[in-house]
Design an enzyme around this catalytic site. Structure first.
Site, PDB file in Angstrom:
ATOM      1  N   GLU A 122       0.629  -1.395  -0.231  1.00 54.21           N
ATOM      2  CA  GLU A 122      -0.114   0.031   0.273  1.00 54.21           C
ATOM      3  C   GLU A 122       0.607   1.333  -0.217  1.00 54.21           C
ATOM      4  O   GLU A 122       0.504   2.117  -1.050  1.00 54.21           O
ATOM      5  CB  GLU A 122      -0.414   0.402   1.348  1.00 54.21           C
ATOM      6  CG  GLU A 122      -2.033  -1.054   0.894  1.00 54.21           C
ATOM      7  CD  GLU A 122      -3.105  -1.183  -0.544  1.00 54.21           C
ATOM      8  OE1 GLU A 122      -3.157  -0.108  -1.119  1.00 54.21           O
ATOM      9  OE2 GLU A 122      -3.060  -2.293  -0.523  1.00 54.21           O
ATOM     10  N   HIS A 142      -5.365  -5.706 -10.747  1.00 53.92           N
ATOM     11  CA  HIS A 142      -4.982  -6.821  -9.696  1.00 53.92           C
ATOM     12  C   HIS A 142      -4.372  -8.076 -10.837  1.00 53.92           C
ATOM     13  O   HIS A 142      -3.599  -8.915 -10.153  1.00 53.92           O
ATOM     14  CB  HIS A 142      -6.236  -7.375  -9.323  1.00 53.92           C
ATOM     15  CG  HIS A 142      -6.402  -6.976  -7.671  1.00 53.92           C
ATOM     16  ND1 HIS A 142      -7.646  -4.802  -7.689  1.00 53.92           N
ATOM     17  CD2 HIS A 142      -5.313  -5.717  -6.471  1.00 53.92           C
ATOM     18  CE1 HIS A 142      -7.108  -4.768  -6.785  1.00 53.92           C
ATOM     19  NE2 HIS A 142      -6.288  -4.813  -6.143  1.00 53.92           N
TER      20      HIS A 142
END
Length: 838
Positions: free
Chosen positions: A394, A485
């Protein structure tokens, strides 16, 4: 777990003191520079403007400086948007590196403005620039975007920017005009501008059902039509528990008699004046409040246990999520700072924060570009978040957001996600090896989120992304259509090969069919070099519109700048991209050189077990001699191609490699990849399901065994066979089951299987269904594990897992029961059924 924390403990200070020892100043990023003055900005724009004529651009084209970062010693990195009549041209930009005098050292550009021509002739031909006067105001564009976003309330005020939108199309190169689609390589096609439209880019940040919904919407400013929309929330869906790291020294601040989770030694400014961990205290994910910085009366925090849902967020159990977050953030900062000289997320040492305990049972973590911070939920299907690779992932979004800003859609979206996966893995490797030093060592597991998964299945496998059932292993012309993703898969695999090398055996998960030069198994260059090359490309060369082909070009340039033209490192980059069908393969070594053909594998054994490592080589002049090394020190007497010894608990984590030398004069050598030894007291799980992949006929499965086979119209998850329940398009009932006995001594029992569902039904009504249940030997249902219907249809396989421990000590049947109605088929394709026990 008892955590020993220190404010500025001598041991901690000593561990970070030698971070830059032995590293030349010009190999690291410089310290944050003062913002450019008005004069310096004007000077740079003037220098860029002077280049317009050579590119065939007129005075209606310009530059708008956007971001500034420190470069290597004595240099500065500036990102400049391309403009036309003062409006930004989306995806068209330059990354400019300047020296201390403001002279341009290099310019890396994604140029999509050359067709912008406002002349009467161009407009008469239906080409050139659009009319730059919108037919309606920004408020109307926002209304349209909001109507197309599935949200119920705004987290922040919507923003609309008027810009020039290049409508792109993908065309084949002349050399690839007659190639079959399946034979296309990423370099056989190119993105070109079809035409331009005046558009509003609207950013909506909304909430729906307690969850954030971030969308970027492009709206034609003349007609109001929606041109494109994509999901702008950059997340990793998963969680992490806190037991992984043991007792860790975290940096806190003493204020009076109270300790605060504020690390003022890493980063400055920001919301809290340093890197901080705050308590969101279950504030809604709709609009989470970061809350206050964690405080404690002592400098000992947490209990090392997973958060108990509904419990206090400030007691020892509640503090553990904050411990994980601070440890992860410290290691993310130190990985980039100590090894690369890059400070914080933006390179300018701007502090950030992580808010933990967001919402209730929230199975997500996300980076918010608005606050340039991270939010972590407590999890439900998973453990609470906080593992090193998730936080590194992140925070990696923060680096990309501040630099290349890769658009979170298409191939650039996949590169964005991959960059975060790379960052997460390298943070994990750095932290696992003590979190000090100036290089990135081996030591990561190459699996995103494995530690944080209750099932033990990672979110992504870097070496074989397709193991998750949805990600791709290689580039194809449809890659950009996937969720980022999943389109990240090929670049993740590229990075694994670049670092660790590949395998020449077609049965290996590290094999690539696209590597056909010498040697077939490419040699990796290790974590440190691979990370430096990627980081340099992302921060100094990639732009928001970069695709896979552009990433290859920029990676080669970065490798050549760091290690030289024709270097082993630049060749490795070419081979790693060739391995994912981006560019063609090249020979790795000069004729006659020695190369590693079989790399030593990681080994896991129990204490007292035999650990064996094997290396193979080719080229040069035989016979070969071998020298094995443990943790960098040569092992006396280890002079064969295979090194074996009896492992004990103290050997856990040891790293082995081999150097192979030939018999020529002068001697030629080759060094293998590192292999890690894990000595585990936990016995490996036992498998109860027989023939779970259906590769050995139908036995011992019972029921409608005719569903087992290799049928056209469906593909296996792995191997060649599968079980296809449904797909009839008429009334049908099919069942498949296997009987197993779960020992009464089992401490864990997990059912998993790969499931693919496709359907011709539409809407949200469940017409066809498959029920997964546990029954006794008489056929009585003991429990229903899941019900899947046509509504659950999705592309690719999904891995499903369930806890069977409640049935320990019993003989039970694992049942798959399918019921299909009278029309419109739904297929429930099952593969790789497994029940593993501990």
């Amino acid at each position: 777990m008892k955590l020993r924390k220190s404010l500025l403990a001598a041991a901690v200070a000593a561990s970070f003191a030698p971070a830059f020892a032995g590293v030349l100043p010009d190999t690291l990023m410089a310290s944050p520079a003062q913002p450019m003055s008005v004069e310096a900005k004007a000077n740079l724009v003037s220098r860029l403007d002077a280049r317009r004529a050579a590119a065939g651009l007129d005075s209606e084209h310009g530059y708008k400086l956007r971001e500034q970062h420190p470069g290597v010693h004595g240099e500065r990195i500036v990102r400049a948007d391309h403009t036309f009549q003062g409006l930004r041209v989306f995806g068209s930009e330059s990354v400019v590196v300047t020296d201390e005098n403001g002279d341009i050292v290099s310019e890396s550009a994604s140029d999509r403005r050359n067709g912008l021509d406002a002349s009467r002739a161009a407009k008469a031909a239906g080409k050139g620039a659009p009319d730059t006067h919108p037919a309606f105001a920004a408020d109307e564009a926002i209304r349209v975007a909001v109507s197309r976003t599935p949200g119920t309330e705004h987290r922040s005020k919507p923003e609309a920017e008027l810009l020039i939108w290049p409508v792109m199309k993908t065309v084949r190169t002349a050399a690839a005009a007659n190639k079959a689609e399946s034979a296309l390589n990423a370099l056989d096609v190119q993105d070109v501008v079809d035409h331009y439209e005046l558009a509003y880019l609207v950013k909506t940040r909304m909430n729906k059902d307690g969850r954030p919904v971030f969308r970027d919407t492009v709206i034609n400013a003349h007609t109001g039509a929606v041109i494109k929309q994509w999901n702008a929330l950059q997340t990793v869906v998963g969680v992490g528990h806190s037991q992984y790291n043991g007792d860790v020294p975290i940096q806190t601040t003493l204020s009076g008699s109270t300790y605060k989770m504020l690390d003022a030694t890493r980063g400055t400014g920001g919301s809290f004046g340093g890197m901080a961990i705050t308590n969101a205290n279950h504030s809604s994910a709709n609009n989470p409040s970061p809350g206050a910085i964690y405080t404690n009366s002592t400098n000992t925090w947490g209990d090392g246990q997973n958060y108990i849902s509904g419990g206090s967020t400030t007691n020892a159990n509640g503090q553990t999520a904050a411990v994980n977050a601070l440890w992860g953030m410290m290691n993310t900062y130190d990985t980039m700072n100590n090894a690369l000289g890059w400070k914080s997320l933006d390179g300018n040492n701007t502090a950030t924060y992580i808010a933990v305990h967001v919402d209730n049972n929230y199975d997500n973590a996300f980076y918010d570009s608005g606050c340039k911070c991270m939010y972590i939920g407590d999890g439900s299907s998973f453990y609470s978040l906080g593992s090193l690779d998730v936080i590194g992932h992140e925070m990696g979004h923060g680096v990309t957001d501040a630099t290349s800003n890769l658009t979170y859609s298409g191939e650039s979206g996949g590169l964005n996600e991959s960059s975060s996966d790379i960052n997460g893995e390298m943070v994990e490797a750095y932290a696992r090896n003590g979190g000090t030093g100036t290089t990135i060592p081996a030591g990561n597991d190459w699996m995103m989120g494995k530690e944080i998964s209750k099932s033990g299945q990672p979110l992504r496998w870097m070496w074989k992304p397709s193991k998750d059932g949805s990600s791709r292993d290689a580039w194809s012309s449809t890659l950009g259509n996937l969720d980022p993703h999943y389109s990240s898969g090929p670049n993740n695999r590229m990075f694994y090969f670049l670092s660790q090398g590949s395998n020449s055996s077609s049965s290996s998960e590290m094999y690539s069919q696209y590597l056909n030069k010498t040697p077939l198994a490419m040699t990796g260059i290790g974590n440190d070099k691979a990370y430096r090359i990627w980081f340099k490309a992302n921060t100094t060369k990639l732009t928001s519109s970069s695709n896979y082909a552009d990433a290859r070009t920029k990676m080669i340039q970065s490798a050549e700048e760091l290690y030289g033209v024709g270097s082993a490192e630049s060749i490795a980059v070419k081979r790693a991209y060739a391995a994912i069908n981006v560019g063609t393969d090249v020979d790795e070594a000069n004729p006659g050189s020695v190369s590693i053909t079989t790399q030593p594998n990681n080994v896991t054994v129990a204490p007292g077990g035999t650990a064996s490592f094997t290396v193979g080589a080719a080229g040069g002049t035989s016979p070969y001699s071998y020298a094995w090394y443990r943790n960098g020190t040569q092992i006396a007497g280890a002079t064969s191609a295979t090194y074996s010894f009896v492992a004990q608990s103290a050997d856990n984590g040891a790293v082995f490699k081999a150097i192979v030398s030939d018999s020529s004069s002068p001697v030629k050598t080759a060094t293998s990849n590192n292999a890690t030894l894990t000595v585990s007291t936990t016995p490996p799980p036992s498998e109860l399901i027989v023939n779970g992949g259906f590769e050995s006929g139908t036995s011992p499965w019972a029921g409608t065994t005719g569903v087992i086979g290799n049928y056209s119209g469906q593909t296996p998850y792995e191997g060649t066979r599968f079980a296809w329940l449904g797909g009839n398009g008429t009334t049908a009932t099919e069942t498949l089951y296997q009987t197993i006995t779960i020992p009464s001594t089992a401490t864990a029992a997990t059912l998993s299987f790969a499931l693919h569902i496709d359907t011709n039904e539409s809407g949200s009504t469940p017409y066809d269904k498959m029920v997964v249940s546990v029954k006794n030997s008489s056929g009585t249902t003991l429990g229903t594990l899941a019900t899947y219907t046509n509504v659950n249809a999705a592309s690719g396989y999904q891995i499903r897992t369930f806890n069977l421990l409640p049935y320990k000590g019993q003989t039970v049947r694992i049942h798959f029961n399918m019921n299909e109605d009278y029309s419109l088929q739904t297929s429930f394709v099952v593969d790789k059924v497994s029940v593993q026990i501990q």
